[in-house]
Design a protein around this motif. Structure first.
Motif, PDB file in Angstrom:
ATOM      1  N   GLU A 401      42.921  30.423  46.423  1.00 43.81           N
ATOM      2  CA  GLU A 401      42.671  31.812  46.052  1.00 43.81           C
ATOM      3  C   GLU A 401      41.178  32.067  45.884  1.00 43.81           C
ATOM      4  N   THR A 402      40.458  31.080  45.331  1.00 41.05           N
ATOM      5  CA  THR A 402      39.010  31.231  45.135  1.00 41.05           C
ATOM      6  C   THR A 402      38.287  31.330  46.478  1.00 41.05           C
ATOM      7  N   GLN A 406      40.268  37.587  50.229  1.00 44.37           N
ATOM      8  CA  GLN A 406      40.648  38.634  49.299  1.00 44.37           C
ATOM      9  C   GLN A 406      39.749  38.603  48.056  1.00 44.37           C
ATOM     10  N   ALA A 407      39.391  37.398  47.623  1.00 43.62           N
ATOM     11  CA  ALA A 407      38.497  37.311  46.463  1.00 43.62           C
ATOM     12  C   ALA A 407      37.137  37.890  46.808  1.00 43.62           C
ATOM     13  N   THR A 408      36.690  37.699  48.008  1.00 44.08           N
ATOM     14  CA  THR A 408      35.405  38.265  48.446  1.00 44.08           C
ATOM     15  C   THR A 408      35.470  39.789  48.491  1.00 44.08           C
ATOM     16  N   LEU A 409      36.608  40.345  48.932  1.00 48.98           N
ATOM     17  CA  LEU A 409      36.767  41.795  48.984  1.00 48.98           C
ATOM     18  C   LEU A 409      36.727  42.404  47.591  1.00 48.98           C
ATOM     19  N   LYS A 410      37.236  41.679  46.612  1.00 50.05           N
ATOM     20  CA  LYS A 410      37.238  42.196  45.251  1.00 50.05           C
ATOM     21  C   LYS A 410      35.825  42.312  44.700  1.00 50.05           C
ATOM     22  N   GLY A 412      33.386  43.631  46.282  1.00 44.82           N
ATOM     23  CA  GLY A 412      32.741  44.803  46.851  1.00 44.82           C
ATOM     24  C   GLY A 412      32.523  44.750  48.342  1.00 44.82           C
ATOM     25  N   TYR A 413      32.975  43.752  48.982  1.00 44.17           N
ATOM     26  CA  TYR A 413      32.810  43.639  50.433  1.00 44.17           C
ATOM     27  C   TYR A 413      34.009  44.273  51.136  1.00 44.17           C
ATOM     28  N   VAL A 414      33.812  44.601  52.440  1.00 43.17           N
ATOM     29  CA  VAL A 414      34.884  45.171  53.245  1.00 43.17           C
ATOM     30  C   VAL A 414      34.939  44.436  54.562  1.00 43.17           C
ATOM     31  N   ILE A 415      36.045  44.624  55.263  1.00 39.12           N
ATOM     32  CA  ILE A 415      36.239  44.077  56.608  1.00 39.12           C
ATOM     33  C   ILE A 415      36.401  45.256  57.550  1.00 39.12           C
ATOM     34  N   VAL A 416      35.599  45.268  58.622  1.00 43.52           N
ATOM     35  CA  VAL A 416      35.642  46.365  59.590  1.00 43.52           C
ATOM     36  C   VAL A 416      36.289  45.837  60.859  1.00 43.52           C
ATOM     37  N   ARG A 417      37.319  46.579  61.338  1.00 42.89           N
ATOM     38  CA  ARG A 417      38.014  46.190  62.560  1.00 42.89           C
ATOM     39  C   ARG A 417      38.116  47.406  63.464  1.00 42.89           C
ATOM     40  N   ARG A 437      38.631  50.760  61.374  1.00 44.24           N
ATOM     41  CA  ARG A 437      39.606  50.449  60.335  1.00 44.24           C
ATOM     42  C   ARG A 437      38.897  49.583  59.295  1.00 44.24           C
ATOM     43  N   VAL A 438      38.765  50.134  58.079  1.00 41.26           N
ATOM     44  CA  VAL A 438      38.010  49.453  57.028  1.00 41.26           C
ATOM     45  C   VAL A 438      39.009  48.956  55.984  1.00 41.26           C
ATOM     46  N   THR A 439      38.903  47.655  55.684  1.00 42.41           N
ATOM     47  CA  THR A 439      39.824  47.027  54.730  1.00 42.41           C
ATOM     48  C   THR A 439      39.080  46.770  53.432  1.00 42.41           C
ATOM     49  N   PHE A 440      39.597  47.351  52.294  1.00 40.58           N
ATOM     50  CA  PHE A 440      39.093  47.072  50.947  1.00 40.58           C
ATOM     51  C   PHE A 440      40.045  46.101  50.272  1.00 40.58           C
ATOM     52  N   ALA A 441      39.707  45.772  49.069  1.00 41.75           N
ATOM     53  CA  ALA A 441      40.559  44.845  48.329  1.00 41.75           C
ATOM     54  C   ALA A 441      41.907  45.476  47.989  1.00 41.75           C
ATOM     55  N   ASP A 442      41.922  46.797  47.851  1.00 43.80           N
ATOM     56  CA  ASP A 442      43.164  47.445  47.460  1.00 43.80           C
ATOM     57  C   ASP A 442      43.833  48.217  48.586  1.00 43.80           C
ATOM     58  N   GLY A 443      43.318  48.098  49.844  1.00 45.29           N
ATOM     59  CA  GLY A 443      43.981  48.768  50.946  1.00 45.29           C
ATOM     60  C   GLY A 443      43.046  49.070  52.089  1.00 45.29           C
ATOM     61  N   ASP A 444      43.587  49.742  53.134  1.00 42.55           N
ATOM     62  CA  ASP A 444      42.836  50.044  54.344  1.00 42.55           C
ATOM     63  C   ASP A 444      42.640  51.554  54.450  1.00 42.55           C
TER      64      ASP A 444
END
Length: 475
Positions: A401-402, A406-410, A412-417, A437-444
């Motif tokens: 988990e560490t 997902q821990a990185t997204l929490k 403040g980072y995002v994933i762009v697809r 399509r931008v993915t945050f820790a709590d959704g897209d």
């Protein structure tokens, strides 16, 4: 009047009847006188300075204990010498006297020259022999064995003399092999260099043309005739030869330095051929005789074996089988009784077991009880093992988990697809897409790229509508 004075010769000018001569005229007169009176002289003396010019002419000093005579020998006469002129050698020279006007010197122009008897040459030969022996050139340790059946023989001799004919004839009648002849003078000033070239030339050959053995040969003669084979260059070439070398110089009583350094000395050239090859007919007779001896030996061995076999008195085959047949008959007769006894013993053992359903049930109950006891004893250990595995699994889960994205997204980072789900790694790539399509820790969420330098300002929120009868805020 006085008498007239007559001319008188001066006292310091003596009169003479001899004509005046120039230096050249006097030198020419002396040259004619000496060449006329000494047109044929024979002089004995010791050679001092000896020089062979590039032109081939020889310049030497012929001397004794009181005087020195300059001596010249032209190239044509030098080539006909049967020995090599060396300093310290006593010689007898024949020729004529002449003068050299340029230096006012007289000299001898020699036409022939020979050692002053065999004693001088023998003395020179003995000194050279001691010198080469001191260097170890004559040691037996350097001698190489002569091959028993050579395939090729190299002969260094004159190609037109009787020597080569005798060698070829003897090889042909004894054991025909390939013979290569290296033409060389065997007498005269050039003989030593040509014999040396032949020895070294054969050693330089490679492949099938390289001889297996060399023969250096010439016929008999005086010590002067055989002198080229006493030259140091010839002796050293024979010593350095990697190919075994047979010397056959002169007759049996003649001895030269090459005989001491060669691997084998032959008394005559014909003897060298006999040393080089065996007799073919003798080999064939020896092979046939060996075959006959082998046959006789096999016959004797077979006869001894036959006698030994007869003396052993082996029994006849029928007698060997009789005892085996008798044992087989006894075994056949006792086999039914043995099988019956074996069956009875098995029945007795089975009856002693007293198998019954009650016995089997009791055995099953006992096995079940032992299985329960084993499970009870093994349960604590099994639970401890399960607890250890759970703890390890929990630790691994926390680590996963560490390290997960997902821990990185929490943080403040995002994933762009893109719409196909492929990662967009840079702005240039994002500018080419219509939708991201931008993915945050709590959704897209779905977004579109902005081409300007700064994004447009966010729209201001509209004020809430006032209710009827409600006064607005003055401030």
């Amino acid at each position: 009047m006085g008498q007239p004075v007559q001319n008188q010769p001066m006292p310091d000018s003596p009169t003479t009847n001899h004509p005046e001569l120039t230096v050249s005229e006097l030198a020419a007169s002396l040259k004619r006188t000496i060449e006329t009176n000494y047109d044929q002289v024979t002089v004995r003396g010791e050679l001092g300075r000896v020089t062979i010019a590039k032109s081939g002419h020889m310049y030497a000093d012929l001397k004794d204990d009181k005087a020195v005579l300059n001596t010249i020998m032209w190239r044509g006469q030098v080539d006909r010498l049967t020995f090599r002129p060396e300093e310290g050698l006593e010689v007898v020279a024949t020729g004529r006297l002449s003068t050299y006007e340029g230096r006012s010197a007289y000299q001898m122009i020699a036409s022939t020259m020979r050692p002053a008897g065999a004693g001088a040459l023998m003395q020179l030969l003995e000194e050279r022999k001691k010198k080469l022996a001191a260097e170890g050139l004559f040691d037996q340790a350097h001698k190489k064995p002569i091959p028993y059946m050579p395939r090729t023989i190299g002969v260094i001799t004159s190609p037109t003399g009787a020597v080569i004919r005798d060698i070829l004839h003897r090889i042909r009648e004894r054991f025909p092999v390939r013979v290569i002849v290296w033409p060389a003078l065997v007498q005269g000033e050039q003989a030593a260099s040509q014999v040396t070239a032949g020895i070294r030339g054969f050693n330089a050959m490679t492949g099938a043309d390289r001889p297996d053995v060399l023969i250096v040969a010439r016929g008999g003669g005086s010590i002067e005739d055989l002198w080229p084979f006493n030259e140091e260059v010839v002796v050293r070439a024979a010593f350095e030869s990697e190919i075994p070398l047979i010397s056959a110089v002169g007759h049996e009583t003649d001895t030269t330095l090459i005989d001491y350094v060669s691997d084998r000395r032959a008394p005559t050239p014909t003897g060298a051929a006999e040393i080089a090859v065996p007799v073919r007919t003798e080999l064939m007779l020896g092979i046939e005789e060996s075959g006959q001896r082998l046959k006789r030996a096999l016959t004797r061995a077979l006869s001894r074996s036959r006698d030994k076999l007869a003396a052993a008195r082996l029994p006849r085959p029928e007698s060997l089988l009789q005892s085996k047949r008798q044992r087989l008959d006894f075994a056949s007769a006792s086999l039914p009784r043995a099988a019956l006894a074996l069956t009875q013993r098995a029945r007795l053992k089975l009856s002693r077991l007293q198998l019954s359903p009650a016995t089997l049930k009791a055995e099953i109950r006992g096995q079940r009880q032992r299985l329960r006891d084993t499970a009870v004893r093994a349960r604590p250990a099994l639970m401890r093992l399960i607890d250890q595995k759970k703890a390890a699994l929990t630790s691994e889960g926390k680590l996963l988990e560490t390290l997960s994205y997902q821990a990185t997204l929490k943080r403040g980072y995002v994933i762009v697809r893109d719409t196909g789900g492929q990662l967009v790694r840079n702005a240039a790539q994002a500018q080419t897409l219509d939708t991201l399509r931008v993915t945050f820790a709590d959704g897209d969420i779905t977004a579109a790229p902005f081409e300007g330098e700064t994004p447009p300002p966010a729209p201001k929120p509209k004020p809430a509508p006032r209710r009827k009868g409600e006064q607005g805020n003055l401030f």
